[in-house]
Motif scaffolding. Structure first.
Motif, short mmCIF file in Angstrom:
data_model
loop_
_atom_site.label_atom_id
_atom_site.label_comp_id
_atom_site.label_asym_id
_atom_site.label_seq_id
_atom_site.Cartn_x
_atom_site.Cartn_y
_atom_site.Cartn_z
N LEU A 1 -15.57 -2.58 -9.22
CA LEU A 1 -15.46 -1.86 -7.96
C LEU A 1 -16.02 -0.45 -8.03
CD1 LEU A 1 -11.89 -2.69 -6.58
CD2 LEU A 1 -14.06 -3.29 -5.56
N THR A 2 -15.79 0.24 -9.17
CA THR A 2 -16.10 1.67 -9.20
C THR A 2 -17.01 2.07 -10.35
OG1 THR A 2 -14.26 2.20 -10.65
CG2 THR A 2 -13.80 2.19 -8.30
N GLU B 1 -10.90 6.62 -6.55
CA GLU B 1 -12.10 6.35 -5.77
C GLU B 1 -11.83 5.34 -4.66
OE1 GLU B 1 -16.43 4.97 -7.09
OE2 GLU B 1 -15.36 6.24 -8.54
N ILE B 2 -10.88 4.42 -4.95
CA ILE B 2 -10.63 3.33 -4.00
C ILE B 2 -9.73 3.77 -2.85
CG2 ILE B 2 -9.53 1.06 -3.80
CD1 ILE B 2 -12.29 1.06 -5.06
N LYS C 1 -11.28 4.81 0.49
CA LYS C 1 -11.93 3.65 1.13
C LYS C 1 -10.89 2.70 1.70
CE LYS C 1 -15.83 3.50 -2.10
NZ LYS C 1 -16.43 2.68 -3.15
N LEU C 2 -9.81 2.50 0.93
CA LEU C 2 -8.76 1.59 1.38
C LEU C 2 -8.07 2.15 2.63
CD1 LEU C 2 -6.90 -0.85 1.05
CD2 LEU C 2 -5.61 0.41 -0.65
N PHE D 1 -6.66 -2.40 -5.60
CA PHE D 1 -7.89 -3.19 -5.72
C PHE D 1 -7.76 -4.50 -4.94
CE2 PHE D 1 -8.35 -1.35 -10.28
CZ PHE D 1 -8.68 -0.11 -9.74
N TYR E 1 -7.78 -3.93 -1.18
CA TYR E 1 -9.13 -3.53 -0.74
C TYR E 1 -10.05 -4.74 -0.71
CZ TYR E 1 -13.61 -1.10 -0.79
OH TYR E 1 -14.88 -0.67 -0.50
#
Lengths: 94, 547
Positions: free
Chosen positions: B200-201, B212-213, B216-217, B295, B298
């Motif tokens: 993912l990252t 980082e997620i 976005k989530l 994760f 997402y």
């Protein structure tokens, strides 16, 4: 008895201080004041949220580490002193 | 090779290892049987405690729950780790200095009463049985999903393996098997989490990749009309988050199968350090779980944003729909709410490697890890049940004159019977098994925790106070949870008798029971005669670590 009493008093103080840190990290920062702390960013995450899901756990691990380390030191010091348990004479530590 | 063949390989290898270790750690004395001869090194005890503690629920269910709860999921993360601070600072070193075999031992001696010992033994048995039934059912589910053998046979295999090393090796066999099980379960948890974080990252550390997620989530949740993931108190009120966290913490510190692990180390120092190692080992999984939760959420929401209702055609959706753990509504999946409604929380950890299309061996590894988590916790609990029956009730109350050989025989017999009862509960779960987990923590928080803490830190606490305090705490908590969960147990009942007590729900009400216990023990102790001199001397010795 004096060595044992002084040892226990210091042990209580240490335990109390570490428990205050435990409550501040686990219940204070992560629950009671989470909204206020969320206004601060920690990296890309709101700080209160990060404390609740990551930071508090790191703090807990650190607190037990400190407790084991400091109590171990106190034990060794107390054991170096003459045995107070059946010794009636006052010891300098008391 | 496909997932199923890989699963046979990983499960076959790990089970052979457990059996081998169990055979190598056979014991011949009750001291070996109950406390592993008190010779377990601190770091090994830390790993064993971690495996003992992290059950099928931690391994399989927790990340899924957090994934759907967002911030509120922190109650489990903090509750189940913060309890170790209480355990390390307030209980473990002192109980090790006390140095008997069980938790009821301490209660019985400190409060100079066999009645208190029996109450404690019964509470230990009740708390442990509510827990162990869930573990056995977890073993059955893992076997059923990944090896496609009947549920009952899966539970049966689990029973045979646990019975083998627990009956032969007692605490010693259990301890060293748990060390191996910790290694298996942490590897099985971390491997997919690292792979997904990388995917993912580009950052292999899940704890850092989270950062980082999350933005976005949060964005994708808002696009789909859901509330932001990191917003606090979306599902639970602030008061409830506070009460549940505190209740799980005190409950963790009061659970007999965790406390008893600290009796197995060499001395007080080792007890403190093994609490540190235990929380460090647990922390590795517990700081990864919220990352995995993000994760997974997402991934699922992103697939939905891309595919829309066609997400129902994805192979992982289809596979899990076949097991009944994904239920696609009649009109298909139109909204994000319907999607989240359709997915059972328990599949998140098991399904994420599939959702992220990781290789079959990783998926197989997760199955072996889930089994390791369930078996290690089950064996620790079974030992508590056996020791409460054989040591506290038979050996101390019914036949105090029993010989060492008889005691050991009764210990082995009890653990064997407990395995069978646990297996039967696993196959034929009583309707309320899932509900009683709230009982386990609430009751441990309201009974053991206050009585042991006061027993160590307040010399004035006496027999009358402890018995009154434990009874009030237990009865209050039991009645409250029963009233709040009545609809799940009594057929035909639609609503609980009461929803909450002063705004606190069933999961957190143990905190009120705990406060009542503290208050009642204090007041009753002050109104009745002080404890005997011998007991006060014992408390003095427990506080001072010198041999």
């Amino acid at each position: 008895m004096h060595v044992a009493k002084a040892y226990w008093r210091r042990q209580l103080r240490r335990t109390g201080l570490l428990l205050v840190a435990w409550a501040v990290a686990g219940l204070g920062c992560s629950v009671l004041f989470v909204e206020q702390l969320n206004r601060i960013s920690f990296g890309d995450m709101p700080f209160g949220f990060w404390m609740a899901q990551q930071g508090s756990i790191y703090v807990f691990i650190l607190l037990i580490f400190l407790y084991a380390l400091l109590s171990g030191r106190a034990d060794r010091e107390a054991i170096l002193e003459p045995d107070g348990e059946d010794d009636a004479a006052p010891t300098p530590e008391g | 090779m496909d997932i199923q063949s890989w699963t046979w390989v990983t499960v076959g290898l790990t089970f052979s290892l457990y059996l081998y270790i169990g055979y190598r750690s056979r014991v011949r004395s009750t001291r070996g049987f109950y406390v592993a001869g008190q010779g377990v090194p601190a770091i090994a005890n830390g790993a064993a405690t971690a495996a003992d503690w992290m059950s099928a629920a931690s391994f399989i269910s927790m990340a899924g729950l957090i994934s759907f709860m967002g911030y509120d999921g922190a109650v489990y993360l903090m509750g189940w780790t913060g309890g170790y601070v209480l355990l390390a600072l307030l209980l473990a070193p002192f109980l090790r200095k006390f140095g008997q075999y069980t938790v009821p031992d301490f209660v019985g001696v400190r409060y100079y009463s066999n009645a208190a010992r029996v109450v404690a033994a019964i509470a230990a048995i009740f708390v442990s049985f509510t827990y162990v039934a869930g573990q056995m059912a977890g073993v059955g589910v893992a076997f059923g999903r990944f090896l496609e053998i009947p549920f009952e046979l899966g539970v049966g295999i689990g029973m045979v393996v646990v019975a083998f090393f627990a009956v032969l090796g007692g605490m010693k066999g259990i301890t060293y098997t748990q060390v191996a099980q910790y290694c298996v379960l942490i590897f099985a948890y971390m491997a997919p989490a690292i792979a997904i974080a990388l995917l993912l990252t580009g950052n292999p550390v899940p704890q850092l990749a989270m950062e980082e997620i999350l933005p976005k989530l949060n964005a994708i949740q808002q696009d789909l009309g859901l509330s932001s993931y990191s917003n606090p108190f979306t599902g639970l009120s602030k008061l409830n988050v506070f009460a549940i966290t505190l209740c799980l913490m005190a409950g963790t510190a009061g659970l007999p199968h965790v406390i008893v692990r600290f009796y197995t180390v060499k001395n007080v120092q080792a007890a403190r350090w093994s609490a540190f190692w235990a929380l460090l080992f647990i922390g590795i999984l517990y700081t990864t779980a919220p990352a995995l939760a993000m994760f997974a959420k997402y991934h699922i929401l992103q697939q939905f944003a891309e595919l829309g209702p066609a997400i129902a055609e994805e192979s992982w959706m289809q596979n899990w729909a076949a097991t009944g753990l994904v239920s696609i509504p009649e009109g298909g999946i139109q909204t994000a709410e319907q999607l989240l409604e359709a997915i059972n929380r328990d599949i998140i950890v098991l399904a994420t490697p599939e959702i992220a299309r990781l290789p079959a061996i990783v998926v197989a590894l997760v199955a072996a890890g889930g089994l390791a988590a369930a078996l290690s916790t089950a064996s620790g609990l079974l030992l508590v049940i056996s020791s409460a029956l054989a040591h506290d009730i038979y050996g101390s109350v019914i036949r105090p004159e029993a010989s060492e050989k008889q005691r050991l025989f009764i210990g082995r017999l009890m653990i064997f019977l407990a395995v069978i009862v646990a297996g039967v509960f696993g196959v034929y779960p009583l309707g309320f098994v899932a509900e009683v987990v709230a009982f386990a923590f609430g009751l441990a928080a309201a009974s053991f925790f206050p009585v042991i803490v006061l027993g160590i830190f307040w010399k004035r606490a006496n027999r009358e106070g402890a018995i009154a305090g434990m009874s009030v705490g237990l009865v209050f908590t039991f009645v409250m949870i029963a009233l709040m969960r009545a609809q799940n147990v009594i057929p035909g009942m639609e609503e609980p008798v009461i929803e909450q007590f002063l705004g606190i729900g069933a999961q957190g009400v143990g905190v009120v029971g705990m406060l009542l216990n503290f208050a009642v023990t204090t007041v009753v102790s002050l109104c009745t005669p002080d404890s005997p001199v011998s007991v006060r001397d014992m408390v003095e010795r427990v506080r001072y670590p010198k041999e």
